[in-house]
Design a protein around this motif. Structure first.
Motif, PDB file in Angstrom:
ATOM      1  N   ILE A  50       0.476  -1.640   0.246  1.00 36.81           N
ATOM      2  CA  ILE A  50       0.051  -0.270  -0.375  1.00 36.81           C
ATOM      3  C   ILE A  50       0.782   1.292  -0.007  1.00 36.81           C
ATOM      4  CG2 ILE A  50      -1.634   1.794   1.355  1.00 36.81           C
ATOM      5  CD1 ILE A  50      -2.645  -1.723   1.828  1.00 36.81           C
ATOM      6  N   THR A  51       1.083   2.061  -0.836  1.00 39.32           N
ATOM      7  CA  THR A  51       1.325   3.674  -0.717  1.00 39.32           C
ATOM      8  C   THR A  51       1.301   4.376  -0.383  1.00 39.32           C
ATOM      9  OG1 THR A  51       1.748   2.371  -3.315  1.00 39.32           O
ATOM     10  CG2 THR A  51       2.715   4.794  -2.621  1.00 39.32           C
ATOM     11  N   SER A  52       1.371   4.965   1.121  1.00 39.42           N
ATOM     12  CA  SER A  52       0.370   6.573   1.252  1.00 39.42           C
ATOM     13  C   SER A  52       0.952   7.968   0.355  1.00 39.42           C
ATOM     14  CB  SER A  52       0.775   6.407   2.091  1.00 39.42           C
ATOM     15  OG  SER A  52       2.748   6.961   2.249  1.00 39.42           O
ATOM     16  N   MET A  53       0.082   8.002   0.517  1.00 37.35           N
ATOM     17  CA  MET A  53       0.446   9.281  -0.306  1.00 37.35           C
ATOM     18  C   MET A  53      -0.126  10.397   0.507  1.00 37.35           C
ATOM     19  SD  MET A  53      -0.109   8.068  -2.833  1.00 37.35           S
ATOM     20  CE  MET A  53      -0.643   9.345  -4.561  1.00 37.35           C
ATOM     21  N   PRO A  54       0.164  12.119   0.367  1.00 37.09           N
ATOM     22  CA  PRO A  54       0.120  12.608   0.984  1.00 37.09           C
ATOM     23  C   PRO A  54      -0.566  13.520   1.218  1.00 37.09           C
ATOM     24  CG  PRO A  54       2.169  13.018  -1.199  1.00 37.09           C
ATOM     25  CD  PRO A  54       1.197  11.778  -1.113  1.00 37.09           C
ATOM     26  N   ASN A  55      -0.689  14.558   2.318  1.00 34.29           N
ATOM     27  CA  ASN A  55      -1.889  15.807   2.294  1.00 34.29           C
ATOM     28  C   ASN A  55      -3.658  14.416   1.890  1.00 34.29           C
ATOM     29  OD1 ASN A  55      -0.168  17.264   2.162  1.00 34.29           O
ATOM     30  ND2 ASN A  55      -0.684  17.280   0.101  1.00 34.29           N
ATOM     31  N   MET A  56      -3.878  13.561   2.088  1.00 36.10           N
ATOM     32  CA  MET A  56      -4.966  12.738   2.927  1.00 36.10           C
ATOM     33  C   MET A  56      -5.794  12.716   3.961  1.00 36.10           C
ATOM     34  SD  MET A  56      -4.634  12.089  -0.148  1.00 36.10           S
ATOM     35  CE  MET A  56      -6.673  10.975  -0.394  1.00 36.10           C
ATOM     36  N   PRO A  57      -6.390  12.170   4.591  1.00 34.65           N
ATOM     37  CA  PRO A  57      -7.152  12.390   5.905  1.00 34.65           C
ATOM     38  C   PRO A  57      -6.829  11.419   6.222  1.00 34.65           C
ATOM     39  CG  PRO A  57      -8.669  13.038   3.605  1.00 34.65           C
ATOM     40  CD  PRO A  57      -7.952  12.269   3.037  1.00 34.65           C
ATOM     41  N   PRO A  58      -5.843  11.396   7.691  1.00 32.94           N
ATOM     42  CA  PRO A  58      -5.590  10.042   8.513  1.00 32.94           C
ATOM     43  C   PRO A  58      -6.057   8.829   8.593  1.00 32.94           C
ATOM     44  CG  PRO A  58      -6.815  11.323   9.836  1.00 32.94           C
ATOM     45  CD  PRO A  58      -7.680  11.988   8.373  1.00 32.94           C
ATOM     46  N   SER A 160     -18.298  11.676   3.175  1.00 34.62           N
ATOM     47  CA  SER A 160     -18.017  13.134   3.024  1.00 34.62           C
ATOM     48  C   SER A 160     -15.940  12.976   3.616  1.00 34.62           C
ATOM     49  CB  SER A 160     -18.206  14.063   3.725  1.00 34.62           C
ATOM     50  OG  SER A 160     -18.418  13.685   5.473  1.00 34.62           O
ATOM     51  N   ILE A 161     -15.687  12.030   4.327  1.00 33.04           N
ATOM     52  CA  ILE A 161     -14.798  11.768   4.974  1.00 33.04           C
ATOM     53  C   ILE A 161     -13.871  11.484   3.645  1.00 33.04           C
ATOM     54  CG2 ILE A 161     -12.880  10.115   6.181  1.00 33.04           C
ATOM     55  CD1 ILE A 161     -15.374  10.255   8.440  1.00 33.04           C
ATOM     56  N   LEU A 162     -14.120  10.216   3.211  1.00 32.85           N
ATOM     57  CA  LEU A 162     -12.697  10.213   1.615  1.00 32.85           C
ATOM     58  C   LEU A 162     -12.929  10.609   0.018  1.00 32.85           C
ATOM     59  CD1 LEU A 162     -14.323   6.393   1.618  1.00 32.85           C
ATOM     60  CD2 LEU A 162     -12.233   6.838   2.966  1.00 32.85           C
ATOM     61  N   ARG A 163     -13.723  12.200   0.552  1.00 28.56           N
ATOM     62  CA  ARG A 163     -14.208  13.176  -0.322  1.00 28.56           C
ATOM     63  C   ARG A 163     -12.914  14.219  -0.041  1.00 28.56           C
ATOM     64  NH1 ARG A 163     -17.447  11.078  -4.241  1.00 28.56           N
ATOM     65  NH2 ARG A 163     -18.988   9.710  -3.278  1.00 28.56           N
ATOM     66  N   SER A 164     -12.409  14.683  -1.290  1.00 27.53           N
ATOM     67  CA  SER A 164     -11.745  15.886  -1.247  1.00 27.53           C
ATOM     68  C   SER A 164     -12.194  17.507  -1.872  1.00 27.53           C
ATOM     69  CB  SER A 164     -10.184  15.687  -2.128  1.00 27.53           C
ATOM     70  OG  SER A 164     -10.358  15.133  -3.351  1.00 27.53           O
ATOM     71  N   ASP A 165     -13.527  17.620  -2.737  1.00 24.52           N
ATOM     72  CA  ASP A 165     -14.507  18.332  -2.993  1.00 24.52           C
ATOM     73  C   ASP A 165     -14.642  19.493  -1.370  1.00 24.52           C
ATOM     74  OD1 ASP A 165     -15.704  15.798  -4.486  1.00 24.52           O
ATOM     75  OD2 ASP A 165     -16.908  17.018  -2.757  1.00 24.52           O
TER      76      ASP A 165
END
Length: 165
Positions: A50-58, A160-165
């Motif tokens: 699993i590749t972590s991505m920056p600036n994502m919800p915890p 909404s936790i998973l959405r960036s908009d």
């Protein structure tokens, strides 16, 4: 003798009408189920896949390759405001769910197997669980003196936790 056959037949018919669910532990105290209609696969993957991505919800652990598709992987207990997973783990238990065209990987503590029950067995979760869980639930089921949370795959995917908009 004939009545025995009728009783057996009605029991097996009732069992065929029951819906299948994947049963798993969210954390030490919480057991939950997801409808098999939305469950694609339950797999164990090494943490490194699993590749972590920056600036994502915890709660979003990152991206993973699943059957030549790149999918998001979510720490489900953390998303639901429960005790999150032990991050010293070497592998994750991942449930792949699909709701329409959306595919998502849900990391849980332990996958327990499958179970069946009829929709009429599902009761309102209000008053039984923390109010923060209610939007993600279809309800609760009591099975062998254990309360199972019946998760709503659609609500999880559209959170909404998973959405960036």
């Amino acid at each position: 003798m004939t009545s025995t056959n009728i009783t057996l037949a009605s029991k097996s018919t009732q069992n065929n009408l029951a819906d299948g669910y994947l049963k798993f532990q969210l954390n030490q105290q919480t057991t939950a189920v997801l409808s098999m209609r939305h469950t694609q696969e339950a797999i164990i993957v090494p943490v490194e896949s699993i590749t972590s991505m920056p600036n994502m919800p915890p709660c979003i652990l990152g991206l993973m390759n699943w059957r030549s598709r790149i999918i998001w992987v979510v720490d489900l207990p953390r998303m639901l405001n429960l005790e999150s997973l032990d991050y010293r783990l070497r592998q994750y238990n991942v449930i792949i769910i699909r709701v329409e065209s959306l595919v998502l990987g849900l990391v849980v503590q332990e996958i327990k197997g499958t179970t069946k029950f009829v929709a009429d067995d599902i009761h309102s979760p209000i008053g039984q669980v923390a109010s923060s869980l209610v939007p993600y639930l279809c309800g609760c089921v009591v099975q062998q003196q254990e309360i199972l949370l019946v998760l709503d795959a659609q609500a999880i995917v559209q959170s909404s936790i998973l959405r960036s908009d």
